[in-house]
Design an enzyme around this catalytic site. Structure first.
Site, short mmCIF file in Angstrom:
data_model
loop_
_atom_site.label_atom_id
_atom_site.label_comp_id
_atom_site.label_asym_id
_atom_site.label_seq_id
_atom_site.Cartn_x
_atom_site.Cartn_y
_atom_site.Cartn_z
N HIS A 108 3.94 -5.54 3.25
CA HIS A 108 3.40 -6.15 4.37
C HIS A 108 3.82 -7.48 4.55
O HIS A 108 3.84 -8.38 3.56
CB HIS A 108 1.81 -6.11 4.76
N HIS A 162 -2.96 4.31 5.81
CA HIS A 162 -3.16 4.01 4.31
C HIS A 162 -3.34 5.69 4.11
O HIS A 162 -3.92 6.49 4.75
CB HIS A 162 -4.09 3.42 4.14
N ASP A 204 -3.93 1.45 -2.78
CA ASP A 204 -4.34 0.20 -2.20
C ASP A 204 -4.01 -0.69 -3.63
O ASP A 204 -4.88 -1.09 -4.21
CB ASP A 204 -5.90 0.09 -1.92
N HIS A 229 0.85 -1.25 -0.04
CA HIS A 229 -0.06 -0.06 -0.15
C HIS A 229 0.74 1.21 -0.02
O HIS A 229 2.11 1.18 0.39
CB HIS A 229 -0.92 0.04 1.20
N ARG A 289 4.39 -4.41 9.06
CA ARG A 289 5.21 -3.47 7.98
C ARG A 289 6.52 -4.17 7.71
O ARG A 289 7.53 -3.85 8.63
CB ARG A 289 5.09 -2.14 8.23
N HIS A 343 1.22 4.54 2.03
CA HIS A 343 0.77 5.04 3.32
C HIS A 343 0.98 6.64 3.45
O HIS A 343 1.79 7.27 2.57
CB HIS A 343 1.64 4.32 4.52
N HIS A 354 -8.65 3.00 -1.18
CA HIS A 354 -7.60 4.28 -0.98
C HIS A 354 -6.91 4.03 -2.51
O HIS A 354 -6.71 3.17 -3.15
CB HIS A 354 -6.73 3.75 0.15
N HIS A 356 -11.32 1.32 3.20
CA HIS A 356 -10.17 0.52 2.24
C HIS A 356 -11.13 -0.57 1.83
O HIS A 356 -12.18 -1.02 2.49
CB HIS A 356 -9.35 -0.28 3.44
CU LIG Z 1 -0.08 -0.87 4.26
ZN LIG Z 2 -5.92 0.74 2.01
#
Ligand SMILES: [Cu+2]
Ligand SMILES: [Zn+2]
Ligand SMILES: *[C@@H]1O[C@H](CO)[C@@H](O)[C@H](O)[C@H]1NC(C)=O
Length: 249
Positions: A192, A142, A156, A125, A215, A127, A153, A150
């Protein structure tokens, strides 16, 4: 708009000519002076209109020139707050966008994932913050400029399948942008440890971050020239060819 204005000016100029011309046939020398003044004014105006026209052309050309694709790079590094037993993911995410508002393309080229289980899925993603002072933990939630749940976003990017510990993927249509008020330049890309549940997890975290887990690695998106993208494209073609060749044997 400017074109209209120019035409209007020309029309006005011509009308003032025909309006004054009936008097111009007279022998009166008194009329000669204003007339030549007027002719000069018209010439001036004509030159000005011409100048504006040429300037417009130059600007249009300059715009076309600046319509060259925008590029950005993000050098993925393991989070500095990562526990020792966690996998150390490194690599690149490269972005290209042909024009502001055009679709965003990206290359994801990452390695260092656990090789087992083979085929595991990892969320990636954008951030909110490009702040890596506490590793990937300081990049915030995010990036969500429109306050939507979500996985709507702009950053994403979804899930990426890892084969033999690495991931190499071209995504041709992403919702994020390198330009405009919602540009992702200066924000972070986060990789992630887990899979994105895409908002179907049935809890609050699911519609915030997809329950994607730790993360592992991250980077800050920075603008770049086209060279890195061009290299990646070339490598992409070569890898494809190698894969084809090895499959044909
Ligand atoms: Cu993320
Ligand atoms: Zn998201
Ligand atoms: C992992 O999966 C890929 C394709 O899904 C396969 O080509 C590769 O051989 C697998 N590696 C192992 C160690 O099983």
């Amino acid at each position: 708009m400017l074109t209209l204005l120019c035409c209007g000016l020309l029309l006005a100029a011509r009308e003032s000519v025909t309006w004054i011309l009936p008097g111009s046939g007279e022998t009166s020398s008194a009329l000669a002076l204003p007339n030549s003044d007027l002719a000069e004014q018209i010439r001036d105006m004509h030159n000005k209109v011409l100048e504006i026209w040429q300037e417009l052309g130059r600007r249009r050309e300059a715009e076309a020139g600046s319509m060259e694709a925008m590029h950005a790079v993000c050098r993925v590094q393991p989070s500095s707050s990562l526990a020792a037993e966690q996998p150390r993911v490194t690599g690149w995410v490269l972005f290209r966008q042909q024009a502001p508002g055009a679709r965003l393309e990206a290359f994801f080229d990452l390695e260092g994932f656990p090789a087992q289980p083979n085929g595991s899925s990892h969320a990636i993603h954008v951030h909110q913050f490009g702040d890596l002072s506490q590793g990937c933990d300081s990049t915030g939630p995010h990036y969500n400029p429109l306050s939507v749940p979500h996985p709507q976003h702009p950053g994403d990017f979804g899930n990426f399948a890892v084969r033999d510990g690495s991931l190499w993927k071209h995504r041709p249509v992403l919702a994020a942008s390198l330009a405009g008020p919602h540009s992702i330049v200066g924000r972070a890309v986060v990789v992630h440890a887990g899979e994105d549940d895409l908002g179907r997890g049935g809890n609050q975290a699911s519609v915030e971050n997809g329950n994607a887990g730790r993360r592992l690695a991250c980077c800050v998106v920075g603008t770049s020239g086209p060279a890195a993208w061009a290299r990646q494209m070339q490598e992409h073609a070569e890898r494809k060819k190698r894969r084809r060749d090895s499959e044909c044997k």
